[in-house]
Design an enzyme around this catalytic site. Structure first.
Site, short mmCIF file in Angstrom:
data_model
loop_
_atom_site.label_atom_id
_atom_site.label_comp_id
_atom_site.label_asym_id
_atom_site.label_seq_id
_atom_site.Cartn_x
_atom_site.Cartn_y
_atom_site.Cartn_z
N GLY A 1 102.45 50.06 -29.25
CA GLY A 1 103.34 50.52 -28.47
C GLY A 1 103.47 50.19 -26.83
CD GLU B 1 99.84 40.51 -29.26
OE1 GLU B 1 99.10 41.01 -28.04
OE2 GLU B 1 100.45 40.64 -30.00
CB SER C 1 105.28 45.09 -36.23
OG SER C 1 105.43 44.00 -34.93
CB SER D 1 108.29 46.47 -26.49
OG SER D 1 107.14 44.98 -26.34
CG ASN E 1 105.45 30.46 -26.62
OD1 ASN E 1 104.96 31.21 -26.44
ND2 ASN E 1 106.04 29.54 -27.55
CD GLU E 2 110.88 31.22 -22.39
OE1 GLU E 2 110.10 32.22 -23.04
OE2 GLU E 2 111.34 30.47 -23.13
C1 LIG Z 1 108.42 39.77 -33.78
C2 LIG Z 1 107.95 40.14 -33.41
C3 LIG Z 1 107.55 40.89 -32.96
C4 LIG Z 1 106.94 41.99 -31.78
N1 LIG Z 1 105.90 43.31 -31.90
C5 LIG Z 1 106.02 43.87 -31.22
C6 LIG Z 1 105.09 45.48 -31.02
O1 LIG Z 1 104.75 45.81 -31.85
N2 LIG Z 1 105.20 46.72 -30.36
C7 LIG Z 1 105.53 46.25 -28.92
O2 LIG Z 1 105.95 46.60 -28.26
N3 LIG Z 1 106.63 44.86 -28.97
C8 LIG Z 1 107.33 44.06 -29.88
N4 LIG Z 1 107.70 43.32 -29.57
C9 LIG Z 1 108.75 42.63 -28.43
C10 LIG Z 1 107.86 41.79 -27.70
O3 LIG Z 1 106.55 41.54 -27.10
C11 LIG Z 1 109.00 41.30 -26.92
O4 LIG Z 1 110.04 40.89 -27.56
C12 LIG Z 1 109.07 40.34 -25.74
O5 LIG Z 1 107.53 40.84 -24.76
C13 LIG Z 1 110.31 40.59 -24.58
O6 LIG Z 1 109.86 40.68 -24.16
P1 LIG Z 1 111.63 41.31 -24.59
O7 LIG Z 1 112.15 40.85 -25.58
O8 LIG Z 1 112.48 42.11 -23.68
O9 LIG Z 1 112.92 40.11 -23.34
P2 LIG Z 1 113.18 39.94 -22.13
O10 LIG Z 1 111.45 39.82 -21.13
O11 LIG Z 1 114.54 40.54 -21.41
O12 LIG Z 1 112.67 37.92 -22.23
C14 LIG Z 1 114.67 37.70 -22.39
C15 LIG Z 1 113.93 35.96 -22.30
O13 LIG Z 1 113.58 36.18 -20.82
C16 LIG Z 1 112.33 35.37 -20.31
N5 LIG Z 1 111.69 36.16 -18.98
C17 LIG Z 1 111.81 36.68 -18.43
N6 LIG Z 1 111.04 37.20 -17.86
C18 LIG Z 1 110.49 36.16 -17.46
C19 LIG Z 1 109.47 35.61 -16.33
N7 LIG Z 1 108.99 35.73 -15.07
N8 LIG Z 1 109.91 34.12 -16.75
C20 LIG Z 1 109.89 33.06 -17.41
N9 LIG Z 1 110.72 33.79 -18.08
C21 LIG Z 1 111.35 34.99 -18.45
C22 LIG Z 1 111.46 35.83 -21.81
O14 LIG Z 1 110.91 34.71 -21.62
C23 LIG Z 1 112.89 35.18 -22.73
O15 LIG Z 1 113.23 33.96 -22.91
C24 LIG Z 1 108.16 42.03 -31.28
C25 LIG Z 1 108.98 41.01 -30.87
C26 LIG Z 1 109.15 40.02 -32.30
C27 LIG Z 1 109.86 39.27 -32.10
#
Ligand SMILES: Cc1cc2nc3c(=O)[nH]c(=O)nc-3n(C[C@H](O)[C@H](O)[C@H](O)COP(=O)(O)OP(=O)(O)OC[C@H]3O[C@@H](n4cnc5c(N)ncnc54)[C@H](O)[C@@H]3O)c2cc1C
Length: 389
Positions: free
Chosen positions: A126, A243, A160, A128, A372-373
């Protein structure tokens, strides 16, 4: 450097192989992102644990067999070779478990690790929140100290398997005046506590393993805190290291996919009238990259066994395996041509296997465990020493 296995390691491999051959289910289990599949996978974990194979590098008293990390890699190779089911408690055994091992009190280790090894308690991560994804330091969920309890309020998302899990580990703001990564505390929350609402989220494939978790005045004892108060960021960074840098994605997973890809190429080449020669090169490149990743992981493990720690290089690892996984699945879909779009249940789908399913999941690799960014930012700043702006 000696790249040969010792007789003890060979004996360990033999024992693991024999056990897995005798116990791995002959039919694939239903998806672990469904209620039925989740429970079937939990049952499998019970069996694995009863055999002493749930988490081989853990001490025996916590449900392991006291193996070292090299033996864990060998076990993983055998696990994938045997086609054994996905690990439903991966957030527990691969992420939280090693973190508890490092930061937990003896009481916490005894309380949580054995039930994690047996999957009697399955964990969700937990971290995000709706406004804290890549920018995890923007976490808003709070935990206010009240006597011997924390009172937790807020919302977590994208957990997840949160729809079916028993517990959640997360970071919460315990100092209301703090900003960014200061003032956060790592707390373990039972998902059946009063005030917890779990709402499943349907994924691209229609299954609803994901969940958002709402916490309204949820009381948990202070004893559920992992590490020191307000030091949650450091604890969470250790979890992120496991991780990205080692445990979540062992090389065996990708070597197995690479082997299947080579098999698919051979079958296709044997029957197709013509095959794009570039595809042959791509298959060979994928296989070599999977082998390179395995050798790199053996090097990491040797470093850890010599007393080293996982650092920022975990970000290089994470980019490598997530991009390799996408490349392998894209190459498979190109080999399959139009048939790639058939679901396994379609009449003409024989031989198509789970490549489409795997491709859809591979697309999420560059997002989960930190995008990856964001990993590239870490590499730029912490490995290459480039300026932040
Ligand atoms: C299959 C899957 C399983 C997951 N499981 C879990 C889980 O179990 N627990 C949990 O807590 N979370 C989980 N997540 C969430 C995951 O950690 C987040 O989706 C991830 O950290 C990105 O956050 P966001 O979706 O809010 O995107 P955002 O942070 O809003 O990012 C949107 C885009 O902007 C880019 N970006 C953002 N900031 C920057 C920066 N500073 N520089 C360059 N680019 C940037 C990102 O790379 C991305 O392309 C999961 C996600 C997926 C897809």
């Amino acid at each position: 450097m000696d790249l040969r296995y010792t007789p003890e390691q060979e004996a360990f491999r033999k024992e693991a192989r024999a056990w897995l051959e005798a116990h791995v289910p002959t039919e694939p289990l239903p998806s672990l992102d469904t209620a039925e599949g989740f429970e079937a996978h939990r049952q499998w974990e019970h069996e694995l644990n009863a055999g002493g194979w749930a988490m081989v590098p853990w001490p025996v008293e916590y449900g392991g067999r006291g193996a070292d990390l090299l033996e864990w890699l060998i076990f993983e190779e055998e696990y994938y070779r045997a086609g054994a089911p996905g690990r439903v408690n991966q957030n527990g055994i691969f992420l939280l478990g090693p973190t508890i091992m490092e930061y937990g009190t003896p009481e916490q280790k005894a309380r949580y690790l054995p039930k994690m090894a047996s999957s009697e308690e399955v964990w969700a991560q937990g971290w995000s929140e709706p406004n804290a994804g890549s920018d995890m330091a923007a976490i808003q969920a709070t935990a206010a100290l009240d006597g011997d309890d924390y009172v937790i309020n807020g919302q977590k998302t994208w957990a997840s398997r949160g729809a079916y899990a028993d517990w959640l580990f997360g970071m919460f703001r315990t100092d209301p005046d703090s900003e960014r990564h200061h003032g956060l505390t790592f707390i373990l929350v039972p998902l059946d506590a009063k005030g917890v609402t779990v709402r499943p989220i349907e994924q691209l494939d229609g299954e609803a393993g994901f969940a958002e978790v709402f916490l309204d005045d949820v009381r948990v004892p202070v004893a559920n805190r992992l590490g020191e108060p307000e030091q949650g960021w450091s604890v969470a960074m250790a979890t992120a290291g496991f991780e990205r840098g080692l445990m979540l994605r062992s090389p065996a997973r990708f070597q197995n996919t690479a082997r299947k890809l080579v098999g698919l190429y051979r079958e296709t080449a044997a029957t197709a009238e013509r095959i794009d020669p570039c595809l042959r090169d791509e298959v060979a490149r994928c296989w070599m990259d999977a082998e390179a990743y395995a050798l790199n992981t053996y090097q990491t493990v040797s470093r850890l066994l010599a007393g080293g720690k996982i650092g920022a290089e975990a970000s290089l690892n994470k980019i490598f395996w997530s991009e390799l996984d996408m490349k392998m699945h894209e190459t498979a879909l190109r080999l399959l041509g139009a048939r790639a779009e058939l679901l396994p249940a379609a009449p003409a789908a024989s031989g198509v296997g789970s490549w489409l399913d795997g491709f859809l999941f591979a697309l999420s690799g560059p997002i989960y465990a930190g995008t990856n960014e964001v990993q590239r930012n870490i590499i730029a700043e912490r490995i290459l020493g480039l300026p932040r702006r």
